[in-house]
Write a protein that holds these residues in place. Structure first.
Motif, PDB file in Angstrom:
ATOM      1  N   ARG A   1      12.443  12.931  19.739  1.00  0.00           N
ATOM      2  CA  ARG A   1      12.925  12.693  18.384  1.00  0.00           C
ATOM      3  C   ARG A   1      11.914  11.832  17.644  1.00  0.00           C
ATOM      4  O   ARG A   1      11.338  10.911  18.197  1.00  0.00           O
ATOM      5  CB  ARG A   1      14.287  12.018  18.395  1.00  0.00           C
ATOM      6  N   GLY A   2      11.733  12.122  16.368  1.00  0.00           N
ATOM      7  CA  GLY A   2      10.721  11.448  15.567  1.00  0.00           C
ATOM      8  C   GLY A   2      11.050   9.998  15.267  1.00  0.00           C
ATOM      9  O   GLY A   2      12.203   9.637  15.054  1.00  0.00           O
ATOM     10  N   ILE A   3      10.009   9.175  15.261  1.00  0.00           N
ATOM     11  CA  ILE A   3      10.145   7.776  14.880  1.00  0.00           C
ATOM     12  C   ILE A   3       8.899   7.375  14.096  1.00  0.00           C
ATOM     13  O   ILE A   3       7.785   7.711  14.486  1.00  0.00           O
ATOM     14  CB  ILE A   3      10.384   6.862  16.105  1.00  0.00           C
ATOM     15  N   LEU A   4       9.113   6.727  12.968  1.00  0.00           N
ATOM     16  CA  LEU A   4       8.018   6.237  12.134  1.00  0.00           C
ATOM     17  C   LEU A   4       8.103   4.724  12.093  1.00  0.00           C
ATOM     18  O   LEU A   4       9.179   4.168  11.852  1.00  0.00           O
ATOM     19  CB  LEU A   4       8.133   6.755  10.704  1.00  0.00           C
ATOM     20  N   PHE A   5       6.982   4.077  12.326  1.00  0.00           N
ATOM     21  CA  PHE A   5       6.893   2.628  12.212  1.00  0.00           C
ATOM     22  C   PHE A   5       6.004   2.296  11.027  1.00  0.00           C
ATOM     23  O   PHE A   5       4.987   2.951  10.816  1.00  0.00           O
ATOM     24  CB  PHE A   5       6.252   2.011  13.459  1.00  0.00           C
ATOM     25  N   THR A   6       6.374   1.264  10.286  1.00  0.00           N
ATOM     26  CA  THR A   6       5.453   0.699   9.312  1.00  0.00           C
ATOM     27  C   THR A   6       5.176  -0.734   9.746  1.00  0.00           C
ATOM     28  O   THR A   6       6.061  -1.411  10.291  1.00  0.00           O
ATOM     29  CB  THR A   6       6.010   0.710   7.874  1.00  0.00           C
TER      30      THR A   6
ATOM     31  N   ILE B   1      -1.728   7.351  13.946  1.00  0.00           N
ATOM     32  CA  ILE B   1      -1.817   6.157  13.121  1.00  0.00           C
ATOM     33  C   ILE B   1      -2.341   6.574  11.749  1.00  0.00           C
ATOM     34  O   ILE B   1      -3.348   7.271  11.649  1.00  0.00           O
ATOM     35  CB  ILE B   1      -2.758   5.106  13.741  1.00  0.00           C
ATOM     36  N   VAL B   2      -1.640   6.155  10.721  1.00  0.00           N
ATOM     37  CA  VAL B   2      -2.063   6.406   9.354  1.00  0.00           C
ATOM     38  C   VAL B   2      -2.314   5.041   8.718  1.00  0.00           C
ATOM     39  O   VAL B   2      -1.412   4.208   8.664  1.00  0.00           O
ATOM     40  CB  VAL B   2      -0.984   7.170   8.550  1.00  0.00           C
ATOM     41  N   THR B   3      -3.528   4.812   8.271  1.00  0.00           N
ATOM     42  CA  THR B   3      -3.880   3.548   7.627  1.00  0.00           C
ATOM     43  C   THR B   3      -3.997   3.775   6.129  1.00  0.00           C
ATOM     44  O   THR B   3      -4.713   4.666   5.687  1.00  0.00           O
ATOM     45  CB  THR B   3      -5.221   3.018   8.188  1.00  0.00           C
TER      46      THR B   3
ATOM     47  N   ARG C   1       0.802  -1.227   0.000  1.00  0.00           N
ATOM     48  CA  ARG C   1       0.000   0.000   0.000  1.00  0.00           C
ATOM     49  C   ARG C   1       0.832   1.273   0.000  1.00  0.00           C
ATOM     50  O   ARG C   1       0.310   2.355  -0.116  1.00  0.00           O
ATOM     51  CB  ARG C   1      -0.941   0.045   1.204  1.00  0.00           C
ATOM     52  N   GLY C   2       2.148   1.152   0.144  1.00  0.00           N
ATOM     53  CA  GLY C   2       3.008   2.330   0.071  1.00  0.00           C
ATOM     54  C   GLY C   2       3.526   2.812   1.412  1.00  0.00           C
ATOM     55  O   GLY C   2       4.013   3.937   1.520  1.00  0.00           O
ATOM     56  N   LYS C   3       3.447   1.986   2.437  1.00  0.00           N
ATOM     57  CA  LYS C   3       3.897   2.392   3.772  1.00  0.00           C
ATOM     58  C   LYS C   3       5.379   2.745   3.790  1.00  0.00           C
ATOM     59  O   LYS C   3       5.771   3.813   4.274  1.00  0.00           O
ATOM     60  CB  LYS C   3       3.614   1.275   4.794  1.00  0.00           C
ATOM     61  N   THR C   4       6.201   1.853   3.276  1.00  0.00           N
ATOM     62  CA  THR C   4       7.641   2.085   3.266  1.00  0.00           C
ATOM     63  C   THR C   4       7.976   3.289   2.381  1.00  0.00           C
ATOM     64  O   THR C   4       8.816   4.124   2.750  1.00  0.00           O
ATOM     65  CB  THR C   4       8.384   0.831   2.779  1.00  0.00           C
ATOM     66  N   HIS C   5       7.313   3.389   1.251  1.00  0.00           N
ATOM     67  CA  HIS C   5       7.543   4.514   0.343  1.00  0.00           C
ATOM     68  C   HIS C   5       7.235   5.843   1.046  1.00  0.00           C
ATOM     69  O   HIS C   5       8.026   6.791   0.980  1.00  0.00           O
ATOM     70  CB  HIS C   5       6.666   4.345  -0.905  1.00  0.00           C
ATOM     71  N   LEU C   6       6.100   5.907   1.727  1.00  0.00           N
ATOM     72  CA  LEU C   6       5.716   7.130   2.430  1.00  0.00           C
ATOM     73  C   LEU C   6       6.675   7.448   3.572  1.00  0.00           C
ATOM     74  O   LEU C   6       7.099   8.593   3.738  1.00  0.00           O
ATOM     75  CB  LEU C   6       4.281   7.017   2.951  1.00  0.00           C
ATOM     76  N   ALA C   7       7.039   6.444   4.356  1.00  0.00           N
ATOM     77  CA  ALA C   7       7.967   6.663   5.472  1.00  0.00           C
ATOM     78  C   ALA C   7       9.324   7.146   4.968  1.00  0.00           C
ATOM     79  O   ALA C   7       9.927   8.059   5.550  1.00  0.00           O
ATOM     80  CB  ALA C   7       8.117   5.389   6.294  1.00  0.00           C
ATOM     81  N   THR C   8       9.792   6.562   3.883  1.00  0.00           N
ATOM     82  CA  THR C   8      11.064   6.974   3.289  1.00  0.00           C
ATOM     83  C   THR C   8      10.970   8.403   2.762  1.00  0.00           C
ATOM     84  O   THR C   8      11.909   9.200   2.919  1.00  0.00           O
ATOM     85  CB  THR C   8      11.467   6.007   2.163  1.00  0.00           C
ATOM     86  N   ALA C   9       9.852   8.747   2.159  1.00  0.00           N
ATOM     87  CA  ALA C   9       9.657  10.106   1.647  1.00  0.00           C
ATOM     88  C   ALA C   9       9.666  11.132   2.783  1.00  0.00           C
ATOM     89  O   ALA C   9      10.229  12.221   2.638  1.00  0.00           O
ATOM     90  CB  ALA C   9       8.354  10.199   0.862  1.00  0.00           C
ATOM     91  N   ILE C  10       9.063  10.784   3.906  1.00  0.00           N
ATOM     92  CA  ILE C  10       9.071  11.685   5.066  1.00  0.00           C
ATOM     93  C   ILE C  10      10.490  11.875   5.571  1.00  0.00           C
ATOM     94  O   ILE C  10      10.929  13.002   5.853  1.00  0.00           O
ATOM     95  CB  ILE C  10       8.135  11.162   6.168  1.00  0.00           C
TER      96      ILE C  10
END
Length: 147
Positions: free
Chosen positions: A91-96, A127-129, A7-16
């Motif tokens: 500090r920011g942390i993003l999980f997929t 949470i972003v679904t 669905r693009g989770k990794t793509h979005l996290a990498t873009a951020i």
């Protein structure tokens, strides 16, 4: 970010993370498996604090694919150290993940620590679904492998 595969989770996290870098911040990307393996090994070798610094220093940390692969018995423990310290430092942390948050305890081998990790992340997190068809297989028509 949660939901099904492709669905693009990794793509979005990498873009951020990339956008953070463009704005003068530093970022680090690691799969959950690699982060946990690295810190578990460092703990066994007596160099945990030094190894932990690599995951605490960047302004943005992307921890990709939580729950995809199996982890060792200390998975929740080492991940808790990362999350707790980053929360204290703001500090920011993003999980997929594809796993519902309620299933993190099983994936990390410790329901209590998984709950503590999630509690800290959601204190200021969101949470972003991501919904819709897999971006990888959208070109295939008539194939229905959805859950």
């Amino acid at each position: 970010m949660t939901h099904s595969s492709g669905r693009g989770k990794t793509h979005l996290a990498t873009a951020i993370a990339y956008r953070a870098i463009q704005n003068g911040f530093d970022a680090r990307f690691a799969t959950a498996a690699a982060l946990i393996d690295d810190l578990s090994r460092a703990s066994r070798e007596g160099r945990f604090r030094d190894a932990l610094k690599a995951y605490l220093q960047p302004a943005v940390l992307v921890c990709d694919e939580v729950g995809y692969l199996s982890y060792g018995p200390d998975a929740a423990n080492v991940l808790y150290h990362v999350v707790n310290a980053r929360c204290v430092q703001r500090r920011g942390i993003l999980f997929t993940t594809n796993k519902p948050l309620k299933d993190w305890g099983a994936a990390l081998h410790d329901y209590d620590l998984a709950e503590a990790i999630i509690d800290r992340v959601l204190e200021r997190g969101r949470i972003v679904t991501l919904e819709g068809p897999s971006m990888r297989t959208r070109h295939l028509e008539g194939i229905d492998y959805e859950r």
